[in-house]
Design a protein around this motif. Structure first.
Motif, PDB file in Angstrom:
ATOM      1  N   PRO A  62       0.679  -1.390  -0.040  1.00 20.16           N
ATOM      2  CA  PRO A  62       0.052   0.068  -0.134  1.00 20.16           C
ATOM      3  C   PRO A  62       0.661   1.222  -0.003  1.00 20.16           C
ATOM      4  CG  PRO A  62      -0.877  -1.669   1.712  1.00 20.16           C
ATOM      5  CD  PRO A  62       0.445  -2.091   1.136  1.00 20.16           C
ATOM      6  N   ARG A  63       1.890   1.378   0.607  1.00 18.97           N
ATOM      7  CA  ARG A  63       2.615   2.577   0.761  1.00 18.97           C
ATOM      8  C   ARG A  63       3.783   2.668  -0.445  1.00 18.97           C
ATOM      9  NH1 ARG A  63       1.986   6.184   4.329  1.00 18.97           N
ATOM     10  NH2 ARG A  63       4.064   6.832   4.509  1.00 18.97           N
ATOM     11  N   PHE A  64       3.968   1.788  -1.285  1.00 18.96           N
ATOM     12  CA  PHE A  64       5.176   1.565  -2.101  1.00 18.96           C
ATOM     13  C   PHE A  64       5.004   2.777  -3.115  1.00 18.96           C
ATOM     14  CE2 PHE A  64       7.191   0.704  -5.953  1.00 18.96           C
ATOM     15  CZ  PHE A  64       8.420   0.295  -5.651  1.00 18.96           C
ATOM     16  N   ASN A  65       5.844   3.978  -3.043  1.00 20.45           N
ATOM     17  CA  ASN A  65       6.020   5.042  -3.879  1.00 20.45           C
ATOM     18  C   ASN A  65       4.450   5.573  -3.872  1.00 20.45           C
ATOM     19  OD1 ASN A  65       8.884   5.405  -5.577  1.00 20.45           O
ATOM     20  ND2 ASN A  65       8.602   3.373  -4.286  1.00 20.45           N
ATOM     21  N   GLN A  66       3.905   5.634  -2.857  1.00 19.63           N
ATOM     22  CA  GLN A  66       2.623   6.541  -3.065  1.00 19.63           C
ATOM     23  C   GLN A  66       2.911   7.784  -3.195  1.00 19.63           C
ATOM     24  OE1 GLN A  66       0.427   6.270   0.558  1.00 19.63           O
ATOM     25  NE2 GLN A  66      -1.713   7.049  -0.366  1.00 19.63           N
ATOM     26  N   LEU A  67       2.347   8.715  -4.268  1.00 15.78           N
ATOM     27  CA  LEU A  67       2.621  10.035  -4.615  1.00 15.78           C
ATOM     28  C   LEU A  67       1.832  10.961  -3.565  1.00 15.78           C
ATOM     29  CD1 LEU A  67       3.857  12.077  -6.348  1.00 15.78           C
ATOM     30  CD2 LEU A  67       2.029  12.116  -7.710  1.00 15.78           C
ATOM     31  N   LEU A  68       2.468  11.608  -2.782  1.00 15.43           N
ATOM     32  CA  LEU A  68       2.054  12.726  -1.895  1.00 15.43           C
ATOM     33  C   LEU A  68       1.803  14.051  -2.062  1.00 15.43           C
ATOM     34  CD1 LEU A  68       3.663  11.784   1.427  1.00 15.43           C
ATOM     35  CD2 LEU A  68       1.332  10.961   0.596  1.00 15.43           C
ATOM     36  N   SER A  69       2.877  14.289  -3.164  1.00 18.45           N
ATOM     37  CA  SER A  69       2.836  15.687  -3.840  1.00 18.45           C
ATOM     38  C   SER A  69       1.912  15.761  -4.958  1.00 18.45           C
ATOM     39  CB  SER A  69       4.004  16.167  -4.304  1.00 18.45           C
ATOM     40  OG  SER A  69       4.688  15.304  -5.157  1.00 18.45           O
ATOM     41  N   SER A  70       1.452  16.909  -5.439  1.00 23.18           N
ATOM     42  CA  SER A  70       0.569  17.288  -6.674  1.00 23.18           C
ATOM     43  C   SER A  70       1.270  16.255  -7.874  1.00 23.18           C
ATOM     44  CB  SER A  70       0.169  18.552  -6.849  1.00 23.18           C
ATOM     45  OG  SER A  70      -0.408  18.813  -8.213  1.00 23.18           O
ATOM     46  N   PRO A  71       0.436  15.764  -8.554  1.00 22.42           N
ATOM     47  CA  PRO A  71       1.123  15.144  -9.800  1.00 22.42           C
ATOM     48  C   PRO A  71       1.444  16.064 -10.885  1.00 22.42           C
ATOM     49  CG  PRO A  71      -1.116  14.235  -9.690  1.00 22.42           C
ATOM     50  CD  PRO A  71      -0.829  15.307  -8.444  1.00 22.42           C
ATOM     51  N   GLU A  72       0.699  17.254 -10.800  1.00 22.47           N
ATOM     52  CA  GLU A  72       1.087  18.254 -11.817  1.00 22.47           C
ATOM     53  C   GLU A  72       2.739  18.777 -11.535  1.00 22.47           C
ATOM     54  OE1 GLU A  72      -2.075  18.615 -10.101  1.00 22.47           O
ATOM     55  OE2 GLU A  72      -2.744  17.504 -11.789  1.00 22.47           O
ATOM     56  N   ASP A  73       3.222  18.762 -10.440  1.00 19.40           N
ATOM     57  CA  ASP A  73       4.589  19.159 -10.281  1.00 19.40           C
ATOM     58  C   ASP A  73       5.410  18.850 -11.367  1.00 19.40           C
ATOM     59  OD1 ASP A  73       3.920  20.878  -7.935  1.00 19.40           O
ATOM     60  OD2 ASP A  73       3.942  18.955  -6.492  1.00 19.40           O
ATOM     61  N   ASP A  74       6.213  19.609 -12.031  1.00 16.63           N
ATOM     62  CA  ASP A  74       6.918  19.302 -12.919  1.00 16.63           C
ATOM     63  C   ASP A  74       8.594  19.071 -12.589  1.00 16.63           C
ATOM     64  OD1 ASP A  74       7.631  21.699 -12.530  1.00 16.63           O
ATOM     65  OD2 ASP A  74       7.394  22.281 -14.861  1.00 16.63           O
ATOM     66  N   SER A  75       9.102  19.476 -11.293  1.00 19.54           N
ATOM     67  CA  SER A  75      10.184  19.038 -11.231  1.00 19.54           C
ATOM     68  C   SER A  75      10.792  18.437  -9.733  1.00 19.54           C
ATOM     69  CB  SER A  75      11.131  20.338 -11.345  1.00 19.54           C
ATOM     70  OG  SER A  75      10.672  21.246 -10.178  1.00 19.54           O
ATOM     71  N   SER A  76       9.672  18.119  -8.957  1.00 23.84           N
ATOM     72  CA  SER A  76       9.799  17.586  -7.628  1.00 23.84           C
ATOM     73  C   SER A  76       8.660  16.865  -7.301  1.00 23.84           C
ATOM     74  CB  SER A  76      10.541  18.212  -6.633  1.00 23.84           C
ATOM     75  OG  SER A  76       9.527  19.390  -6.385  1.00 23.84           O
ATOM     76  N   TRP A  77       8.814  15.628  -6.691  1.00 21.74           N
ATOM     77  CA  TRP A  77       7.622  14.819  -6.272  1.00 21.74           C
ATOM     78  C   TRP A  77       8.022  14.007  -4.785  1.00 21.74           C
ATOM     79  CZ3 TRP A  77      10.188  14.503 -10.627  1.00 21.74           C
ATOM     80  CH2 TRP A  77       9.742  15.184 -11.875  1.00 21.74           C
ATOM     81  N   LEU A  78       7.281  13.916  -4.236  1.00 16.58           N
ATOM     82  CA  LEU A  78       7.274  13.259  -2.759  1.00 16.58           C
ATOM     83  C   LEU A  78       6.552  12.034  -3.046  1.00 16.58           C
ATOM     84  CD1 LEU A  78       8.202  13.558   0.156  1.00 16.58           C
ATOM     85  CD2 LEU A  78       6.373  14.691   0.659  1.00 16.58           C
TER      86      LEU A  78
END
Length: 148
Positions: A62-78
């Protein structure tokens, strides 16, 4: 240059998201910066080797690489890392991380000239972060901030 990955711990997803704006270093959380070891395929393969779970089962957690930040971010992701990875790293036996680094260094995503020594060092540092996260009164979770 390539992508940068900041691996860190935080008590929960909400707190982890607060580091997204100012950056991990500015937030003052325990940090392991690295270049070239992505949390999905490369670290997912290490998790498979550490836990004994097939890679397909690791990516289904369930927590494997779950995107927390906005998918619209184009240069960084959490993204989140799994509690299973945190616990496997924190409880690794002496020599286990070095043993995992050998086959891990041969995965296709690292290319032909990857040495296991630096990968073992990365795993030891991530294991220290994981052990500190798990040893807290309220265990912290692991995260990765990816930046281009």
């Amino acid at each position: 240059m390539g992508s940068l990955y900041d691996y860190f711990s935080a008590p929960d997803d909400t707190t982890a998201l607060t580091v997204f704006g100012p950056g991990v270093e500015a937030a003052g959380v325990p940090l392991l910066p690295v270049q070239g070891i992505d949390p999905y395929v490369q670290l997912g393969q290490a998790e498979s080797l550490l836990t004994g779970l097939p890679y397909t089962d690791v990516v289904a957690l369930p927590r494997f690489n779950q995107l927390l930040s906005s998918p619209e971010d184009d240069s960084s992701w959490l993204v989140t890392l799994t509690d299973e990875l945190r616990d496997a790293l924190a409880s690794a036996r002496p020599g286990q991380l070095e043993a995992v680094a050998e086959p891990w260094s041969r995965i296709e995503e690292f290319g032909d000239d990857c040495e296991p020594g630096p990968l073992a060092e990365f795993l030891r540092e991530l294991a220290t972060l994981a052990a500190e996260a798990g040893a807290r009164r309220e265990p912290h979770r692991l995260y990765c901030l990816m930046s281009l």
